[in-house]
Design a protein around this motif. Structure first.
Motif, mmCIF file in Angstrom:
data_model
loop_
_atom_site.group_PDB
_atom_site.id
_atom_site.type_symbol
_atom_site.label_atom_id
_atom_site.label_comp_id
_atom_site.label_asym_id
_atom_site.label_seq_id
_atom_site.Cartn_x
_atom_site.Cartn_y
_atom_site.Cartn_z
ATOM 1 N N VAL A 118 16.683 7.100 34.526
ATOM 2 C CA VAL A 118 15.562 7.369 33.622
ATOM 3 C C VAL A 118 15.319 8.869 33.424
ATOM 4 O O VAL A 118 15.211 9.337 32.277
ATOM 5 C CB VAL A 118 14.289 6.658 34.118
ATOM 6 N N PRO A 119 15.227 9.685 34.487
ATOM 7 C CA PRO A 119 15.008 11.128 34.252
ATOM 8 C C PRO A 119 16.131 11.761 33.428
ATOM 9 O O PRO A 119 15.864 12.605 32.558
ATOM 10 C CB PRO A 119 14.956 11.710 35.670
ATOM 11 N N TYR A 120 17.363 11.363 33.684
ATOM 12 C CA TYR A 120 18.499 11.919 32.933
ATOM 13 C C TYR A 120 18.397 11.545 31.457
ATOM 14 O O TYR A 120 18.618 12.382 30.572
ATOM 15 C CB TYR A 120 19.802 11.387 33.528
ATOM 16 N N ARG A 121 18.040 10.315 31.181
ATOM 17 C CA ARG A 121 17.910 9.865 29.791
ATOM 18 C C ARG A 121 16.784 10.601 29.077
ATOM 19 O O ARG A 121 16.910 10.971 27.902
ATOM 20 C CB ARG A 121 17.680 8.353 29.744
ATOM 21 N N LEU A 122 15.676 10.822 29.772
ATOM 22 C CA LEU A 122 14.545 11.507 29.143
ATOM 23 C C LEU A 122 14.893 12.964 28.828
ATOM 24 O O LEU A 122 14.509 13.496 27.776
ATOM 25 C CB LEU A 122 13.313 11.423 30.038
ATOM 26 N N MET A 123 15.621 13.626 29.724
ATOM 27 C CA MET A 123 16.046 14.998 29.452
ATOM 28 C C MET A 123 17.030 15.042 28.279
ATOM 29 O O MET A 123 17.018 15.969 27.467
ATOM 30 C CB MET A 123 16.688 15.604 30.695
ATOM 31 N N THR A 124 17.856 14.021 28.183
ATOM 32 C CA THR A 124 18.786 13.943 27.054
ATOM 33 C C THR A 124 18.023 13.726 25.752
ATOM 34 O O THR A 124 18.361 14.309 24.712
ATOM 35 C CB THR A 124 19.799 12.805 27.271
ATOM 36 N N LEU A 125 16.992 12.900 25.804
ATOM 37 C CA LEU A 125 16.147 12.693 24.625
ATOM 38 C C LEU A 125 15.523 14.006 24.165
ATOM 39 O O LEU A 125 15.460 14.296 22.963
ATOM 40 C CB LEU A 125 15.046 11.677 24.951
ATOM 41 N N LEU A 126 15.072 14.826 25.121
ATOM 42 C CA LEU A 126 14.494 16.123 24.774
ATOM 43 C C LEU A 126 15.533 17.014 24.091
ATOM 44 O O LEU A 126 15.226 17.695 23.102
ATOM 45 C CB LEU A 126 13.959 16.800 26.033
ATOM 46 N N GLN A 127 16.751 16.987 24.595
ATOM 47 C CA GLN A 127 17.813 17.768 23.969
ATOM 48 C C GLN A 127 18.099 17.273 22.552
ATOM 49 O O GLN A 127 18.342 18.073 21.641
ATOM 50 C CB GLN A 127 19.083 17.697 24.816
ATOM 51 N N MET A 128 18.072 15.978 22.369
ATOM 52 C CA MET A 128 18.285 15.421 21.027
ATOM 53 C C MET A 128 17.194 15.892 20.066
ATOM 54 O O MET A 128 17.469 16.205 18.897
ATOM 55 C CB MET A 128 18.315 13.889 21.106
ATOM 56 N N GLY A 129 15.976 15.956 20.551
ATOM 57 C CA GLY A 129 14.894 16.469 19.719
ATOM 58 C C GLY A 129 15.137 17.913 19.331
ATOM 59 O O GLY A 129 14.880 18.315 18.187
#
Length: 397
Positions: free
Chosen positions: A85-96
């Protein structure tokens, strides 16, 4: 498929079997489709107006930001992807951050306004800092390297933010300085110990990004066809250029995947920086080729206000850069490159010479010649491989 809330980052195995891109990595790549489409469209617009050389600097600068953010995520994921979950959320931030950067592309070309580009880029990079901090905390064996990455990336972002406030006349040289610092961070960070990136995974990721950039070129050509049809209707030149462009892109795709990289990276991990960094020119040339083909199709439909020779070299030069870099990047990795250097050299000369025949064969003819040269290089390489396979079968010792 269920996922764990948190999995400690411990460094993935470099010889993990069947390592392929994750669904999250593929989703991440889609945001870069948007960014590349924006920068390619702006370069095509500049080409239509006859200002392609004037806008080449902004193109290369913005493409650097896109490529560097993608590349850093890719190599980090190859070593530390936990898919929790933390890795996915950081990836989501990068996508933004990628999408913010993409939104700022038109302003950077039209007004030399880079504020949105900087904001989007810094968002991506600070998310990367957070990932490296987590790796430093959870992976003691790689702590020194991860800490260096976090400190180095964070420090360079201060330079980028300051760059945004500088006068226009200072921006080019300070950009080059900041970009150089970005390139040096991994070289410095990896000195205590190299991260555990997976060679086959990296080769696949680069191959997928190549397909993404080629896909944008196909899309750009389709936009050119659509604009040409809307403005002038169907014409022989439009059909010929569009068809030749498709053949050319298919041939370049074939050539890229004729050269195996995974085995070479596995046996020459110390040359990974050269191979990984050098792909900037591969990706940038393919994206620029899409812009050139879009303008060529529009020009074929009498839509673009630019001379044929400029359009022809907007197609020829990216092809030449791609062919040269394909050899330059793979030669240090393997005992013998698949695409023979003599044939590559001949192809490069023919592509560069093709626009000189424009007064005789026209834009459509030049585009066809370039496509045929690329296709002939594919055919010649396949013949070479067939002959080599036969010789190996006859003389197994």
């Amino acid at each position: 498929m269920s996922i764990a809330f948190r999995i400690p980052m411990s460094g993935r195995s470099t010889d993990e079997e069947h390592r392929v891109s994750s669904p999250l990595e593929l989703l991440f790549d889609l945001t870069f489709v948007v960014a590349i489409a924006q920068v390619s469209a702006q370069l095509a617009h500049a080409g239509e107006q006859g200002h392609i050389l004037e806008k080449l600097g902004p193109y290369l600068m913005v493409f650097f930001a896109i490529w560097w953010a993608w590349m850093n995520f890719t190599w980090f994921a190859s070593a530390y992807d936990t898919d929790d979950v933390p890795y996915r959320l950081m990836t989501l931030l990068q996508m933004g951050g990628v999408l913010v950067l993409a939104a700022g592309v038109p302003g950077s070309f039209e007004l030399s306004e880079f504020t949105a580009i900087i904001i989007g880029y810094v968002i991506m990079r600070l998310a990367m800092v957070a990932q490296w901090v987590r790796a430093a905390i959870e992976h003691p064996d790689g702590r020194a390297t991860a800490t260096r990455y976090a400190v180095g990336i964070g420090a360079v972002q201060v330079v980028w933010i300051a760059w945004g406030f500088l006068p226009v006349e200072w921006k080019l040289w300070t950009f080059l300085l900041a970009a150089l610092l970005e390139l040096l961070v991994p070289v410095w960070a990896e000195r205590p110990g190299m991260t555990s990136w997976h060679p086959h995974h990296i080769a696949e990721r680069y191959g997928l990004f190549t397909i993404i950039v080629l896909g944008e070129s196909v899309s750009a050509s389709a936009i050119g066809v659509q604009s040409g049809l809307a403005a002038h209707g169907i014409s022989a030149a439009l059909v010929v250029i569009a068809a030749a462009g498709l053949v050319l892109l298919f041939a370049l795709w074939w050539l890229y995947f004729l050269e195996p990289a995974a085995e070479g990276l596995q046996s020459n991990r110390d040359r990974s920086f050269f191979w990984g960094y050098g792909h900037y020119f591969v990706f940038a040339s393919l994206a620029a080729l899409g812009a050139g083909l879009e303008v060529a199709v529009k020009r074929g439909a009498a839509h673009a206000h630019v001379s044929d020779i400029a359009v022809e070299y907007a197609v020829a030069v990216p092809v030449v850069v791609f062919l040269i870099m394909l050899y330059v990047l793979h030669a240090p990795l393997v005992p013998e490159v698949v695409i023979r250097p003599l044939k590559t050299g001949i192809a490069v000369l023919l592509v560069l010479a093709a626009p000189l025949a424009s007064p005789v064969i026209g834009l459509a003819g030049v585009t066809v010649v370039i496509a045929l040269v690329a296709a002939a290089l594919v055919a010649a390489t396949l013949i070479d491989r067939s002959v080599a396979a036969r010789r190996s079968a006859l003389n197994p010792g």
